[in-house]
Write a protein that holds these residues in place. Structure first.
Motif, short mmCIF file in Angstrom:
data_model
loop_
_atom_site.label_atom_id
_atom_site.label_comp_id
_atom_site.label_asym_id
_atom_site.label_seq_id
_atom_site.Cartn_x
_atom_site.Cartn_y
_atom_site.Cartn_z
N PRO A 117 0.79 -1.22 0.00
CA PRO A 117 0.00 0.00 0.00
C PRO A 117 0.83 1.28 0.00
N TYR A 118 2.15 1.18 0.03
CA TYR A 118 2.99 2.28 0.49
C TYR A 118 3.15 3.42 -0.52
N PRO A 132 6.85 -3.96 3.83
CA PRO A 132 7.77 -3.46 2.81
C PRO A 132 8.82 -4.52 2.48
N PRO A 133 9.13 -4.71 1.18
CA PRO A 133 9.95 -5.85 0.76
C PRO A 133 11.42 -5.55 0.55
N SER A 163 10.32 -1.77 8.94
CA SER A 163 9.24 -2.14 8.03
C SER A 163 8.00 -2.60 8.78
N ILE A 164 8.21 -3.20 9.95
CA ILE A 164 7.06 -3.61 10.77
C ILE A 164 6.30 -2.38 11.23
N ASP A 165 7.02 -1.38 11.70
CA ASP A 165 6.38 -0.15 12.16
C ASP A 165 5.56 0.50 11.05
N GLU A 166 6.15 0.55 9.84
CA GLU A 166 5.45 1.17 8.72
C GLU A 166 4.20 0.37 8.35
#
Length: 270
Positions: free
Chosen positions: A37-38, A62-63, A86-89
C-alpha cells in the motif's frame, strides 16, 4: 459461503490502482488485498475502502528494493534494523485500514550461498519473525508467511509447506500462521488436497490461481471446485485471495465465481 478477495495488484489492471476498488465492488467482491500500500497515503486507501464497502484483508510488509529484485527482508542477515522499521510502517497502515493480517516476505538467498550462509538466513528469519509476531500481537494482528515456488521466484527462502510448519514450530508464536497459496503449492509439490489438510490448522489465509500460467482458477490442471468444497468441509472461515493474472479483461474472466456472488460483464465507468 466462502469469501473471495480481489488482489488489486493483479486484477482490474485495466484501471488505475485507486479505481480498482470500485471495479472490485461492482464485480461482487467484498474484500481486497494487494502486494503493497505504500505508494499511497493511508487516508486515500481508507477512503477507497469506505466508498465501496470493502474490507482490507491483507497486504505485505515493505519488501526492500523490489525494483532491484529484493523479495522481502525477513531472512536477510544484516538487514534486521530495516526489517524492524518495516514492521512499524506496515502497522501504521494496518491501523488505518483495519487490516488484520500482514505477510512478511522472507527474501532471496544468493544462488552461490553455502551451508553457513543458508544457516545464517534461517537464524535471522526465525529471530525476525519472533520479533514481528510479538509486535503484531500487541496490535491484535496476525503475521503470515508464505511458501513461494522457485519457478516464479528463484532463490526464495521459503518454498515448501513442510518448511513453513518447521518455521512456525521454531518461532512458537500463536499469531504466526501460513498464507497457503494453492498455486504456489501446486508448482512446488502438488498433492494439493493432502497438503491442504496437513496444513489446515496453521492456515491464516488462502490464495488461488490457475496452473499453468497463473490465470483464472477455472483454467488449467487444478480442479478448484473440489478444493473449495474441501475448504468448506474443513470449516474454513477466512478469505480466499484471487491472486491471478487474468488472461484477458478481468471481469470477463469471472465466470468461475458466479456461484460465489461474482459477476461478469463490463463494469461501470466512473
Amino acid at each position: 459461503m466462502l469469501r473471495f478477495a480481489a488482489n488489486l495488484s493483479m486484477l482490474f489492471t485495466e484501471r488505475d490502482f485507486l479505481a480498482r476498488f470500485a471495479a472490485a465492488a461492482e464485480s461482487g467482491f467484498r474484500g481486497v488485498e494487494y502486494l503493497f500500500p505504500y505508494a499511497f497515503e493511508p487516508r486515500e486507501l481508507r477512503r477507497a475502502l469506505d466508498d465501496h464497502g470493502l474490507t482490507q484483508v491483507l497486504f505485505n510488509l515493505p519488501p526492500g528494493d523490489w525494483a532491484a529484485g529484493e523479495r522481502g527482508l525477513a531472512s536477510l542477515p544484516g538487514r534486521e534494523a530495516e526489517f524492524r522499521d518495516s514492521i512499524d510502517e506496515a502497522l501504521r497502515y494496518a491501523e488505518a485500514l483495519d487490516c488484520p493480517r500482514l505477510h512478511a516476505m522472507a527474501g532471496v538467498v544468493p544462488a552461490e550461498a553455502d551451508a553457513a550462509t543458508r544457516e545464517a538466513h534461517r537464524a535471522t528469519y526465525i529471530a525476525n519473525l519472533r520479533h514481528a509476531a510479538a509486535e503484531l500481537a500487541k496490535a491484535g494482528r496476525t503475521l503470515l508467511i508464505e511458501p513461494i515456488n522457485e519457478h516464479d521466484m528463484p532463490g526464495y527462502f521459503l518454498n515448501r509447506q513442510a518448511q513453513a510448519r518447521e518455521v512456525l514450530e521454531q518461532v512458537g508464536a500463536a499469531n504466526l500462521r501460513v498464507q497457503f497459496d494453492l498455486y504456489h503449492c501446486q508448482m512446488s509439490e502438488g498433492n494439493l488436497t493432502a497438503a491442504l489438510e496437513a496444513q489446515f490448522p496453521r492456515i491464516g489465509h488462502v490464495q488461488i490461481a490457475g496452473v499453468p500460467g497463473r490465470h483464472e482458477p477455472d483454467v488449467g490442471e487444478i480442479h478448484y471446485p473440489a478444493l473449495f468444497d474441501r475448504l468448506e468441509a474443513l470449516g474454513y472461515d477466512g478469505w480466499i485471495g484471487c491472486e491471478y493474472r487474468p488472461a484477458g479483461e478481468t471481469r470477463a474472466g469471472l465466470g468461475w465465481g458466479a456461484a460465489y456472488g461474482l459477476t461478469t460483464g463490463a463494469p461501470n465507468v466512473d
